[in-house]
Enzyme design. Sequence first.
Site, PDB file in Angstrom:
ATOM      1  N   ASP A 447       0.837  -1.203   0.000  1.00  0.00           N
ATOM      2  CA  ASP A 447       0.000   0.000   0.000  1.00  0.00           C
ATOM      3  C   ASP A 447       0.871   1.252   0.000  1.00  0.00           C
ATOM      4  O   ASP A 447       2.086   1.201   0.285  1.00  0.00           O
ATOM      5  CB  ASP A 447      -0.909  -0.049   1.247  1.00  0.00           C
ATOM      6  N   ASP A 513     -10.764   1.774  -3.717  1.00  0.00           N
ATOM      7  CA  ASP A 513     -11.359   1.340  -2.453  1.00  0.00           C
ATOM      8  C   ASP A 513     -12.868   1.237  -2.558  1.00  0.00           C
ATOM      9  O   ASP A 513     -13.531   0.844  -1.594  1.00  0.00           O
ATOM     10  CB  ASP A 513     -10.996   2.319  -1.334  1.00  0.00           C
TER      11      ASP A 513
HETATM   12  C1  DGJ Z   1      -5.915   1.761   1.779  1.00  0.00           C
HETATM   13  C2  DGJ Z   1      -6.253   0.612   0.890  1.00  0.00           C
HETATM   14  O1  DGJ Z   1      -6.663   1.090  -0.361  1.00  0.00           O
HETATM   15  C3  DGJ Z   1      -7.271  -0.263   1.548  1.00  0.00           C
HETATM   16  O2  DGJ Z   1      -7.638  -1.300   0.687  1.00  0.00           O
HETATM   17  C4  DGJ Z   1      -6.713  -0.792   2.825  1.00  0.00           C
HETATM   18  O3  DGJ Z   1      -5.628  -1.638   2.555  1.00  0.00           O
HETATM   19  C5  DGJ Z   1      -6.287   0.349   3.707  1.00  0.00           C
HETATM   20  N1  DGJ Z   1      -5.411   1.256   3.047  1.00  0.00           N
HETATM   21  C6  DGJ Z   1      -5.614  -0.160   4.947  1.00  0.00           C
HETATM   22  O4  DGJ Z   1      -5.127   0.835   5.729  1.00  0.00           O
END
Ligand code: DGJ
Length: 707
Positions: A447, A513
């Site tokens: 991430d 997301d």
């Molecule tokens: C941002 C990501 O896009 C999510 O899928 C998740 O992994 C969160 N971070 C976790 O903090």
Amino acid sequence: MDVVHLRRGGTSVVVSLTDARLPRVLHWGHDLGDVAPEHLADLERATRPTIGDSAVTYPQPVPLLPQLAEGWLGAPGLAGSRDGRAWAPLFVVVGRTLVDDDDRDAAVLVVDAHDAASELGLALELRLEPSGLLRTRATLRNDGDPYRVDRLELALPVPDRATELVDLSGRWSLERRPQRHPFPLGRWERESRGGKPGLDAPTVLLAGEDGLGWRSGDVWGVHLGWSGNQVLAAERTPAGSRLLRGGEIVLPDELVLARGDEVVTPWLYGAWGAGLDELSGRFHAFVRARGTHPRSPRPVLVNTWEAVYFSLDLDRLLALAERAAAVGAERFVVDDGWFAGRTDDTSSLGDWLVDVERLPQGLEPLAERVHALGMELGLWFEPEMVSLDSDLAREHPGWVFDAGHGPGLPSRHQHVLDLGHEEAYTLVRDRVSALVERLGVDYLKWDHNRYLTDAGHGPAGTPGVRRQTLQVYRMLDELRARHPGLEVESCSSGGGRADLGILERTDRVWDSDCNDPHDRVDVQRWTTLLLPPELQGAHVGAPRAHTTQRVAPLETRAATALWGHLGLELDLTLLDDDELADLRRWVEAHKALRPLLHSGVTVHADTQPEVRLEGVVAHDGSEAVFQYVMLDRPTVWPPARVRLPGLDPERIYRVEELVVTATVPAGRRPPWLDDGVTLPGRVLAEHGLEAPSLDPDRSVLLRVRGV
Ligand code: DGJ
């Protein structure tokens, strides 16, 4: 070889090398067929413009690297200087190599040039890939005292009928929104200055014929294979040039070449098509042919993020893992929250030590159980980030990026760890590596949630974005070399880092997301411009989407996620037996379809605004799957007929509803949906089928098979 004609994959590229000038692309687009050498020479003459009021303002074909010194008045391809000298280079070609043997390989033209006065050397490489994808990059060499590079940007010309620009923008949870407008005079520029392409990344900057769509309108597009600061630009001059350009944005003094040093630019990729589907097909074919492209069936995964967020412990994870295996998942991914102190997003990034309070036996029991259930194990990291509330930041405050004003604005309470400090790089790499080794981690969710707004390398605070980008590439390369078979997902608050640079060392991107199918269908549609479905993570979320609060039935959520690298991201322990059985049916349907979905040709219909029609057709035209989606209530009822693109016009097909767990309700079904129809591909594409009368956010899947 003053004029070179490269042909691959339905594409011709004609390059002029006359007068020892840098290569100029005279034609890029439709295959011109066999053109005899004397006719190529005439093509070059036929492309020479009338000289108007002066030699500087005439519309000369512009080289791959536009130069002020030969009359280019737009942004120069190379900007830099040696203490105020050598700022207007003029390169003379001193050598050329053409490799064009076998059309299963790329045709490669390399041109070496030199500017004695500026003490600079330049190599330009142009590759036409078997799919018809064009890519180019430059290598700049400094033969003198230190030379500071401020810009090194390449340009591809598009014809004057490319009058409309399309690019993408977006934001968190709503990535890749297209915007269109006429190709203006001047420069339309999309900059990414946050150390990554960003959630608003243009992804592919397109110029094409007015009204271009997925199925028609000639269109050209460029993409930069780079994960750091960058610009894509469309530039049009009053002298008639239309260019698509791209390059890295270099911050002050980030790129200073010592004597004998050279720098290689990222690849600037170019694809064209008669419609966006053909253009994206060229990207997909190229990406799929890479040696690093994942070859195994994409394992259906369960991701814990929207299921538990930070509320995790061993029992909860084990319960989820049991359910995951029961519905047919093949990979279990523990998202954020597993490391010491990480009970919310305010702390602990950078420490990467398993939380022994919530997981007293470590993650080992989970890893063992996940593997025993026949699943792979995935683990979330954010290796480039640090929380000020972490042991790492407390022990090494100098490793937090700082451009002179302290660590800068927190974003999601976090800051960026400067991997330009070799000790910081080594510490993070080794902590990640140790856990991968110890737990047998098969997959990293990598991430990246903060922009690099203040990326000053200590102690002086000099710009560090370029080095950071290269260190990330290096860390990924080293981890993959140390742990053969390890797969990596590129996530960046969703789809903020989805480029062909990161994809040289990762195996999928997290598109967004947003798991709400209403928005997600378009995120996926436009991500498909660049990436084939198997590289796009697509998850079935909870009935009420966490990012939008919209409610959608399983059928729409699953039919939308079905296309990509499928995942389930909801609390499976809340589902009853019937719901689990339904979910399992969708997982099975995906597994049955994924050989087609992850190898075929993606197609999209140009439809009325409330409707989407997405499809994948087998390369041999023998079968296809389509999803017809009603996003909103159309003002005109009934909606326009469903016309199925991309099928073999000469072939006869059987079209049937693909029912997994629920069917289009009575009263909403056109008669043909009951028993299917058998029709030629041409009829299905041109005449079409009466549309089902769906409510908003409902969709229907169609299975199409040649008979
Ligand atoms: C941002 C990501 O896009 C999510 O899928 C998740 O992994 C969160 N971070 C976790 O903090």
